[in-house]
Design a protein around this motif. Structure first.
Motif, PDB file in Angstrom:
ATOM      1  N   THR A 159     -24.441 -23.932   1.336  1.00  0.00           N
ATOM      2  CA  THR A 159     -25.848 -23.658   1.006  1.00  0.00           C
ATOM      3  C   THR A 159     -26.659 -24.921   0.752  1.00  0.00           C
ATOM      4  OG1 THR A 159     -25.437 -23.481  -1.382  1.00  0.00           O
ATOM      5  CG2 THR A 159     -25.186 -21.469  -0.050  1.00  0.00           C
ATOM      6  N   GLN A 160     -26.002 -26.079   0.615  1.00  0.00           N
ATOM      7  CA  GLN A 160     -26.714 -27.313   0.307  1.00  0.00           C
ATOM      8  C   GLN A 160     -26.184 -28.462   1.167  1.00  0.00           C
ATOM      9  OE1 GLN A 160     -27.688 -27.764  -4.184  1.00  0.00           O
ATOM     10  NE2 GLN A 160     -25.727 -26.697  -4.126  1.00  0.00           N
ATOM     11  N   LEU A 161     -27.086 -29.352   1.515  1.00  0.00           N
ATOM     12  CA  LEU A 161     -26.716 -30.545   2.267  1.00  0.00           C
ATOM     13  C   LEU A 161     -27.200 -31.764   1.497  1.00  0.00           C
ATOM     14  CD1 LEU A 161     -25.555 -31.646   5.022  1.00  0.00           C
ATOM     15  CD2 LEU A 161     -27.951 -31.799   5.766  1.00  0.00           C
ATOM     16  N   ALA A 162     -26.280 -32.713   1.273  1.00  0.00           N
ATOM     17  CA  ALA A 162     -26.638 -33.988   0.643  1.00  0.00           C
ATOM     18  C   ALA A 162     -26.657 -35.068   1.710  1.00  0.00           C
ATOM     19  CB  ALA A 162     -25.632 -34.336  -0.448  1.00  0.00           C
ATOM     20  N   TRP A 222     -30.452 -37.578  -1.517  1.00  0.00           N
ATOM     21  CA  TRP A 222     -31.240 -36.352  -1.458  1.00  0.00           C
ATOM     22  C   TRP A 222     -30.327 -35.137  -1.283  1.00  0.00           C
ATOM     23  CZ3 TRP A 222     -36.733 -35.520  -1.160  1.00  0.00           C
ATOM     24  CH2 TRP A 222     -37.482 -36.695  -1.369  1.00  0.00           C
ATOM     25  N   VAL A 223     -30.810 -33.994  -1.763  1.00  0.00           N
ATOM     26  CA  VAL A 223     -30.127 -32.724  -1.547  1.00  0.00           C
ATOM     27  C   VAL A 223     -31.146 -31.713  -1.041  1.00  0.00           C
ATOM     28  CG1 VAL A 223     -28.952 -30.767  -2.631  1.00  0.00           C
ATOM     29  CG2 VAL A 223     -28.322 -33.092  -3.262  1.00  0.00           C
ATOM     30  N   GLY A 224     -30.785 -31.023   0.029  1.00  0.00           N
ATOM     31  CA  GLY A 224     -31.654 -29.980   0.576  1.00  0.00           C
ATOM     32  C   GLY A 224     -30.977 -28.625   0.513  1.00  0.00           C
ATOM     33  N   GLN A 225     -31.758 -27.599   0.194  1.00  0.00           N
ATOM     34  CA  GLN A 225     -31.260 -26.229   0.252  1.00  0.00           C
ATOM     35  C   GLN A 225     -31.337 -25.748   1.700  1.00  0.00           C
ATOM     36  OE1 GLN A 225     -30.043 -24.747  -2.567  1.00  0.00           O
ATOM     37  NE2 GLN A 225     -30.500 -26.702  -3.598  1.00  0.00           N
ATOM     38  N   LEU A 226     -30.335 -25.029   2.149  1.00  0.00           N
ATOM     39  CA  LEU A 226     -30.286 -24.575   3.535  1.00  0.00           C
ATOM     40  C   LEU A 226     -30.673 -23.100   3.652  1.00  0.00           C
ATOM     41  CD1 LEU A 226     -26.977 -26.252   4.791  1.00  0.00           C
ATOM     42  CD2 LEU A 226     -29.315 -27.053   5.106  1.00  0.00           C
ATOM     43  N   HIS A 227     -31.553 -22.802   4.617  1.00  0.00           N
ATOM     44  CA  HIS A 227     -31.814 -21.416   4.973  1.00  0.00           C
ATOM     45  C   HIS A 227     -30.567 -20.825   5.632  1.00  0.00           C
ATOM     46  CE1 HIS A 227     -36.039 -21.454   4.027  1.00  0.00           C
ATOM     47  NE2 HIS A 227     -36.294 -22.456   4.861  1.00  0.00           N
ATOM     48  N   SER A 242     -36.123 -29.683  -0.616  1.00  0.00           N
ATOM     49  CA  SER A 242     -35.213 -30.811  -0.831  1.00  0.00           C
ATOM     50  C   SER A 242     -35.726 -31.652  -1.986  1.00  0.00           C
ATOM     51  CB  SER A 242     -35.086 -31.663   0.431  1.00  0.00           C
ATOM     52  OG  SER A 242     -36.336 -32.196   0.809  1.00  0.00           O
ATOM     53  N   GLN A 243     -34.822 -32.377  -2.640  1.00  0.00           N
ATOM     54  CA  GLN A 243     -35.202 -33.207  -3.775  1.00  0.00           C
ATOM     55  C   GLN A 243     -34.355 -34.461  -3.835  1.00  0.00           C
ATOM     56  OE1 GLN A 243     -33.998 -31.822  -7.754  1.00  0.00           O
ATOM     57  NE2 GLN A 243     -32.865 -30.157  -6.770  1.00  0.00           N
ATOM     58  N   LYS A 244     -34.956 -35.523  -4.375  1.00  0.00           N
ATOM     59  CA  LYS A 244     -34.216 -36.762  -4.588  1.00  0.00           C
ATOM     60  C   LYS A 244     -33.410 -36.636  -5.873  1.00  0.00           C
ATOM     61  CE  LYS A 244     -35.870 -40.714  -6.193  1.00  0.00           C
ATOM     62  NZ  LYS A 244     -36.591 -42.010  -6.327  1.00  0.00           N
ATOM     63  N   ILE A 245     -32.139 -37.000  -5.791  1.00  0.00           N
ATOM     64  CA  ILE A 245     -31.232 -36.876  -6.935  1.00  0.00           C
ATOM     65  C   ILE A 245     -31.082 -38.200  -7.668  1.00  0.00           C
ATOM     66  CG2 ILE A 245     -28.870 -36.302  -7.635  1.00  0.00           C
ATOM     67  CD1 ILE A 245     -30.631 -33.957  -6.604  1.00  0.00           C
ATOM     68  N   ALA A 246     -30.988 -39.280  -6.916  1.00  0.00           N
ATOM     69  CA  ALA A 246     -30.756 -40.598  -7.528  1.00  0.00           C
ATOM     70  C   ALA A 246     -31.181 -41.671  -6.543  1.00  0.00           C
ATOM     71  CB  ALA A 246     -29.288 -40.769  -7.910  1.00  0.00           C
TER      72      ALA A 246
END
Length: 645
Positions: free
Chosen positions: A181-184, A201-206, A214-218
């Motif tokens: 469900t997520q891609l980093a 970054w991490v993005g939520q997958l359809h 998607s959001q920046k993590i670090a």
């Protein structure tokens, strides 16, 4: 045992010959685990440097997977890495000749699954739920710089690749969460390199696999984030140098800024991402992380309980460890030591039993011919300390006259953001067993000593690295271990630049060898590939605004100061440092009537992969020094044409 002979340094007969090295040595890397099978890649000099995927089955049988003439190697970033993956017995790989991705089912021939064209692929991961692969693509079809993106493509090649993430200059490490469900991923932009400023970054997958929010993590300014890895329970881990050292962290929204430190210490749990697919840690279980870390150039293996944050050393005989993959109670990795060739090693995580699956060399060499490196720290400019490994001459059959000190060959590693280590190196033993001492320098700018040490080279390339190589040689002269009149230096690529600077701008070394080294910084800034197109911004200064620095630090513009013999080795297909870099310097030396030799290899790129060229280079450099310094070589080798001698 035969009586020891007294003979001058450099004239000793050695069993470690160039023929022995190229015939009995292969490159090992790219470990992958799939079920109960272990895969790795072998670079074989005797097959023209071809990279072959090899499989070891549960019963210990080893067989080649890649048929001739396929060569498993990607040219993304030119340096490649991450060139293949394995999923449920099927291998997917990049073929060097056409850079297309191929699918190879068990007992079948490879079939192309990407379209023809100027595309390159690397660092893939299989998304089994959606019958696709996600990977980095480098698109060279347009004008100007290549376009780097993260794409997906069906495993049978039935559809064209679909762009998932784009807009930045570079991407790496697409990593899918266990539930799909997520891609980093890691990303960065010019002028940064991946050891400067990167973002995770991490993005939520359809459901259809496209990226939703998607959001920046670090990451960001003055932080290098590398190696994102999902744990079996779906938590995201990564390596960051936010506290000077590349340490382990995990994404934890419950803590301040969402980043939780796991094992803060003055050690490097990561390494510079010159290539894709680097793996310095992996999970044995949701709370058990197997990792390697380095301190002062020496690697260690450990287990980290990510709940208690307790680090437990795992004792091995290895001092160089990389490429860790874990599955079913075992860790498989690349390992070596000062006296043992590199190998693919399997560690039983329950019993601690170590099994060598494949050695990089089949040679059995008497330890009496092997020099054991000694770590040294020596004073350098501005009251600082630099580091290196010193290899004294060693040959059980010989000793030198008591009034003679050995010649010294200083080695300047490439990168320059890289490092040397104590890993067994037959090409160093080639020298020491003939009576030549070697100093392998980790000059300021090298990795393994923290970000602050790495950043000593910011704006100072051609100065700090040269000072440290010079001061390492001076230190060994002052301690009486080497001959001040027979100091040599060599290096490849960036190490070749350091070598040429040391020979041009200093008067300590009496001869040297440049392997595809940079002589004209301005030419490099205007004629190189995308990955390093802005690298010199941090090492020298912005171009063309600070063009004067590029001219001042280019050996080609200061040949009036060069007054010693140099030999050059170069590949005619090198896109990183084109042949004209060497040829400009050779012509300048010819004009000055200085001894010079130039060896150009057809069909070689950045670094030599063919057995006959590796052999000729080793023997050719030694031959060159023998003529310059008057060594009486014990071996008969193919002469190199030396002008003006």
């Amino acid at each position: 045992m035969a009586e020891t002979q007294v003979a001058p340094y450099g004239s000793w007969q050695s069993p470690i010959t160039s023929d022995l090295i190229v015939a009995g040595t292969i490159g090992l890397g790219g470990v992958r685990l799939d079920g109960n099978q272990v895969y790795w890649s072998e670079q074989r000099p005797t097959e023209g440097g071809r990279n072959v995927i090899v499989c070891r089955s549960a019963d210990g049988q080893i067989r080649d997977i890649t048929p001739t003439p396929f060569n498993v190697r990607t040219r993304v970033h030119e340096y490649g890495g991450g060139s293949y993956l394995v999923h449920q017995g099927t291998v997917y790989f990049s073929n060097f000749a056409d850079q297309r991705l191929y699918r190879q089912d068990p007992e079948a021939e490879p079939i192309a699954i990407t379209p023809e064209g100027a595309y390159r692929y690397a660092d893939g991961v299989v998304d089994g739920n959606r019958n696709r692969m996600i990977c980095v693509r480098e698109d060279h079809t347009g004008s100007g710089e290549a376009a780097n993106t993260i794409v997906s493509l069906t495993l049978d090649g039935s559809t064209k690749p679909l762009v998932l993430v784009s807009g930045n200059d570079f991407y790496s490490s697409p990593r899918l969460s266990p539930d799909g469900t997520q891609l980093a991923w890691i990303t960065w932009n010019h002028p940064n390199m991946p050891w400067d400023d990167t973002e995770l970054w991490v993005g939520q997958l359809h459901a259809d696999g496209t990226i939703a929010a998607s959001q920046k993590i670090a990451g960001g300014m003055n932080e290098s984030v590398v190696q994102p890895v999902w744990s079996p329970d779906g938590r995201l881990y990564f390596v960051s140098d936010r506290t000077n050292w590349w340490n382990l962290y995990r994404w934890n929204p419950a803590v301040e800024d969402g980043v939780e430190a796991l094992c803060p210490m003055a050690a490097e749990f990561g390494s510079p991402h010159w290539v894709f697919g680097i793996a310095d840690y992996a999970f044995a279980a949701a709370d058990d992380l197997i990792c390697t870390y380095s301190q002062e150039g020496v690697s260690y293996l450990a287990s980290l309980n990510v709940q208690t944050k307790e680090l437990s050393p795992i004792t091995t005989n290895y001092t160089s460890i990389a490429g860790i993959h874990v599955q079913a109670g075992r860790a498989v990795f690349n390992a070596g030591s000062a006296t043992e060739p590199g190998a693919i090693v399997q560690l039983d995580l329950t019993t601690g039993e170590v099994t060598v699956l494949r050695r990089s060399s089949t040679l059995e060499i008497d330890p009496g011919y092997l020099s054991v490196p000694r770590p040294i720290a020596f004073p350098t400019e501005n009251g600082l300390t630099a580091y290196g490994f010193f290899y004294p001459p060693q040959n059980r059959d010989y000793t030198a006259p008591t009034d003679e000190r050995p010649p010294l060959l200083v080695k300047s590693h490439g990168g320059p953001t890289a490092a040397t280590s104590t890993a067994f190196n037959l090409r160093i033993q080639y020298w020491t067993s003939r009576g030549v001492a070697v100093l392998d320098v980790n000059y300021g700018g090298s990795t393994g000593y923290g970000r602050e040490y790495r950043e000593r080279l910011k704006g100072q390339w051609g100065i700090v690295d040269v000072d440290d190589c010079v001061n390492g040689a001076k230190y060994l002269v002052a301690t009486g271990e080497v001959d001040s009149d027979r100091l040599m230096i060599d290096g490849g690529s960036a190490g070749g630049y350091t070598t040429l600077c040391a020979l041009t701008f200093r008067d300590v070394f009496k001869a040297g060898a440049s392997y595809y080294g940079v002589s004209d910084l301005e030419a490099l800034a205007t004629d190189t590939h995308k990955f390093e197109a802005r690298y010199l911004d941090s090492l020298i200064g912005s171009y063309p605004a600070q063009r004067h620095l590029y001219l001042e630090r280019s050996p080609i513009h200061a040949t009036d100061r060069l007054a010693c013999p140099v030999i050059f080795f170069q590949g005619d297909e090198d896109k990183v440092v084109p042949p004209n870099q060497a040829e400009m310097m050779v012509n300048a030396l010819r004009a000055k009537q200085l001894p010079v030799a130039y060896v150009l290899y057809a069909g070689e790129q950045h670094g030599f992969r063919k057995a006959e060229n590796i052999k000729r280079t080793l023997d050719g450099e030694f031959y060159f020094y023998s003529k310059v310094f008057g060594f009486e070589m014990a071996d008969s080798v193919e002469p190199v044409a030396i002008e003006n001698l």
